[in-house]
Write a protein that holds these residues in place. Sequence first.
Motif, PDB file in Angstrom:
ATOM      1  N   ASP A 144       1.384   6.065  -7.223  1.00  0.00           N
ATOM      2  CA  ASP A 144       0.187   6.697  -7.806  1.00  0.00           C
ATOM      3  C   ASP A 144       0.287   8.218  -7.763  1.00  0.00           C
ATOM      4  O   ASP A 144      -0.140   8.895  -8.713  1.00  0.00           O
ATOM      5  CB  ASP A 144      -1.072   6.234  -7.054  1.00  0.00           C
ATOM      6  N   ARG A 145       0.860   8.756  -6.681  1.00  0.00           N
ATOM      7  CA  ARG A 145       1.023  10.216  -6.597  1.00  0.00           C
ATOM      8  C   ARG A 145       1.978  10.701  -7.682  1.00  0.00           C
ATOM      9  O   ARG A 145       1.724  11.708  -8.348  1.00  0.00           O
ATOM     10  CB  ARG A 145       1.544  10.612  -5.210  1.00  0.00           C
ATOM     11  N   ASP A 183       0.810  -1.225   0.000  1.00  0.00           N
ATOM     12  CA  ASP A 183       0.000   0.000   0.000  1.00  0.00           C
ATOM     13  C   ASP A 183       0.843   1.276   0.000  1.00  0.00           C
ATOM     14  O   ASP A 183       0.554   2.224  -0.742  1.00  0.00           O
ATOM     15  CB  ASP A 183      -0.927   0.018   1.222  1.00  0.00           C
ATOM     16  N   ALA A 186       0.887   3.857  -3.071  1.00  0.00           N
ATOM     17  CA  ALA A 186       0.394   5.230  -2.879  1.00  0.00           C
ATOM     18  C   ALA A 186       1.427   6.239  -3.399  1.00  0.00           C
ATOM     19  O   ALA A 186       1.082   7.222  -4.062  1.00  0.00           O
ATOM     20  CB  ALA A 186       0.109   5.476  -1.399  1.00  0.00           C
TER      21      ALA A 186
END
Length: 242
Positions: free
Chosen positions: A180-181, A173, A177
Amino acid sequence: MLDVIERLLVLQDRDRKILSTKDELVRIDPERRELQSRASGTQARLEAAKLRGKQIESDRKKLELDVQAKKQQIEKYALQQLQTKKNEEYRALANEIENCNKVITQIKDRKLELMKQAEAVQKEVVAAQQVAADAKKLANGKLVELDTREKNLRSQLTDLESNRAELASAVDDEARAKYDRLLKSKGSNVVVGISHHSCGGCHMKLNRGTVVACQAQREITTCTNCGRILYFTRDMDLAIAD
């Protein structure tokens, strides 16, 4: 190479293909409109040429009516000449007849000009018809190709996106994350290698600590300048560029 980096590289490869496919799809509509615009433009020029031809024909017919009107006036003046007994009136009528004949000559000259224009416009219409027909044929063919390409790209996109979530879920995760940012801000060039002690994304020189940490492959290392995720493989050149 860290397992998470390998998983991110697989995910990044998929995202690159997805973004590339989407970019191709985005370009299709402008291409389609451009083709339609070109075909419409040639058709518009054809219609404009036809309209000029119709206007010339209308002007020519009007001139013929004007000639007929002048001839009727001449007949009227000639009849009045036969009826008059005054020399002054006779000469005045003769002058009117002469003026009418001059106008008729001018009208005939104008008709000849219009005939030449009509011939030129007719040639223009024939040429424009061919251009419009060729443009329409070409556009129709290209539009069919675009439709097929769009259909294939949408099918490819569906296939690419089908298990993208599965590939993403294989990444922990926190790393996902971060990825993805960066994907939103940096595009598809998120996970990059090191070359000549520089980041493969922003190409800024990296400090020694960052390079060593990346080589150690114990945790995710990021570029101190752009924040991209770094990785290192033995075939990468770490020599400092001149």
